[in-house]
Design a protein around this motif. Sequence first.
Motif, PDB file in Angstrom:
ATOM      1  N   SER A 129      11.669   2.967   1.774  1.00 23.73           N
ATOM      2  CA  SER A 129      12.605   3.829   1.848  1.00 23.73           C
ATOM      3  C   SER A 129      13.514   5.142   1.385  1.00 23.73           C
ATOM      4  CB  SER A 129      13.175   2.327   2.062  1.00 23.73           C
ATOM      5  OG  SER A 129      13.788   2.423  -0.027  1.00 23.73           O
ATOM      6  N   VAL A 130      13.038   5.758   0.501  1.00 24.92           N
ATOM      7  CA  VAL A 130      13.213   6.492   0.033  1.00 24.92           C
ATOM      8  C   VAL A 130      12.897   7.853  -0.609  1.00 24.92           C
ATOM      9  CG1 VAL A 130      14.500   5.045  -2.118  1.00 24.92           C
ATOM     10  CG2 VAL A 130      12.141   5.897  -2.533  1.00 24.92           C
ATOM     11  N   LEU A 131      11.748   7.808   0.465  1.00 30.01           N
ATOM     12  CA  LEU A 131      11.210   9.321   0.143  1.00 30.01           C
ATOM     13  C   LEU A 131      10.944   9.770   1.739  1.00 30.01           C
ATOM     14  CD1 LEU A 131       7.118   8.889  -1.503  1.00 30.01           C
ATOM     15  CD2 LEU A 131       9.308   9.592  -2.293  1.00 30.01           C
TER      16      LEU A 131
ATOM     17  N   PRO B  39       2.520  12.997  -5.206  1.00 35.38           N
ATOM     18  CA  PRO B  39       3.731  11.886  -6.245  1.00 35.38           C
ATOM     19  C   PRO B  39       4.010  10.880  -5.320  1.00 35.38           C
ATOM     20  CG  PRO B  39       4.386  13.953  -4.341  1.00 35.38           C
ATOM     21  CD  PRO B  39       3.149  14.220  -4.928  1.00 35.38           C
ATOM     22  N   LEU B  40       3.413  10.674  -4.581  1.00 34.69           N
ATOM     23  CA  LEU B  40       3.533   9.504  -3.886  1.00 34.69           C
ATOM     24  C   LEU B  40       2.538   8.342  -4.879  1.00 34.69           C
ATOM     25  CD1 LEU B  40       3.815   7.165  -1.962  1.00 34.69           C
ATOM     26  CD2 LEU B  40       2.587   7.715  -0.481  1.00 34.69           C
ATOM     27  N   ARG B  41       1.199   8.920  -5.337  1.00 37.13           N
ATOM     28  CA  ARG B  41      -0.076   8.158  -6.290  1.00 37.13           C
ATOM     29  C   ARG B  41       1.219   8.735  -8.161  1.00 37.13           C
ATOM     30  NH1 ARG B  41      -4.180  11.914  -7.741  1.00 37.13           N
ATOM     31  NH2 ARG B  41      -2.782  12.742  -9.596  1.00 37.13           N
ATOM     32  N   ASP B  42       1.625   9.119  -8.110  1.00 43.19           N
ATOM     33  CA  ASP B  42       2.627   9.289  -9.210  1.00 43.19           C
ATOM     34  C   ASP B  42       3.889   8.238  -9.147  1.00 43.19           C
ATOM     35  OD1 ASP B  42       0.860  11.523 -10.123  1.00 43.19           O
ATOM     36  OD2 ASP B  42       3.255  12.228  -9.616  1.00 43.19           O
ATOM     37  N   LEU B  43       4.294   8.000  -8.478  1.00 42.35           N
ATOM     38  CA  LEU B  43       5.189   6.376  -8.121  1.00 42.35           C
ATOM     39  C   LEU B  43       4.487   5.107  -7.859  1.00 42.35           C
ATOM     40  CD1 LEU B  43       7.852   8.310  -5.857  1.00 42.35           C
ATOM     41  CD2 LEU B  43       8.188   7.594  -8.018  1.00 42.35           C
ATOM     42  N   ARG B  44       3.380   5.302  -7.257  1.00 39.84           N
ATOM     43  CA  ARG B  44       2.730   4.082  -7.052  1.00 39.84           C
ATOM     44  C   ARG B  44       2.071   3.615  -7.836  1.00 39.84           C
ATOM     45  NH1 ARG B  44      -0.002   4.993  -1.261  1.00 39.84           N
ATOM     46  NH2 ARG B  44       1.003   4.294  -0.147  1.00 39.84           N
ATOM     47  N   ASP B  45       1.353   4.592  -8.911  1.00 39.07           N
ATOM     48  CA  ASP B  45       1.198   4.129 -10.489  1.00 39.07           C
ATOM     49  C   ASP B  45       1.880   4.067 -11.496  1.00 39.07           C
ATOM     50  OD1 ASP B  45      -1.502   4.943  -9.810  1.00 39.07           O
ATOM     51  OD2 ASP B  45      -1.557   6.572 -10.656  1.00 39.07           O
ATOM     52  N   GLY B  46       2.801   4.661 -11.971  1.00 39.07           N
ATOM     53  CA  GLY B  46       4.482   4.071 -12.219  1.00 39.07           C
ATOM     54  C   GLY B  46       4.739   2.504 -11.861  1.00 39.07           C
TER      55      GLY B  46
END
Length: 241
Positions: free
Chosen positions: A188-190, A85-92
């Motif tokens: 800060s949110v994860l 999920p961290l990669r998904d958010l970074r990619d977005g």
Amino acid sequence: MQPDVTSPVDDPAPARDRLLLAAAQLLDGGDRSFSTRAICDLAGVTAPTLYHHFGSKQGLIDAVIHHGFTQYVSSAGSPELSDDPLRDLRDGWDRHVAFGLEHPNFYALLYGNVEPGRPCAITGPATDMLVRLLDEAARRGLLRVPPAEAAAQILAANVGVTLSLITQPGQGRDTRLSVRVRDAILGSVLATTSQTPQAGPDDRPRASPAIALLAALDRDPSGLTPGELALMRELLFRIRD
């Protein structure tokens, strides 16, 4: 104004498409004050044709902006959460910044001309994708704040960074700024894991499970009476906060 050899007037496409292309060319050149006549001349149509398809010059501009942003949303892929999920958010985040830098005039029109108290309907689909992604992250116990709050923080930072980078000269652009802000806001949110940056001593270890249960109840409250559901949500809100 006489169109040049590459102008939409030479394009056999329907008048509506030629109007969209003409307005896009003018907007992409940074000109926001062009006249209705300039658009029509470039597209090789008359003003009544523009009014027939779009109602007004602003209606045409809105359609161009919507089309441009739709290309970003369509290319952003599925909002489903992967195993990372961290990669998904970074990619977005990175796609958002890249779109703004590739289409700076479109982006400035999207996020620079805001109306107080009125969310942008054009950017709504991208925001919805982010919230759905964070909802799934919450159900997996990966958020330290509610999904809506996380989405608001991420979007505010993402837009701010993109607008800031757009204003910087190309050769002097600080490309690392986006990465630094991205990692800080995600941290800060994860909820802290082996993959996420440390966000400080207040990790609120009870918050993430409570947020995960709230997200699960939102998706499927079956088996609980309205009274039980209200009590459960009240207790989880207290634990979360």
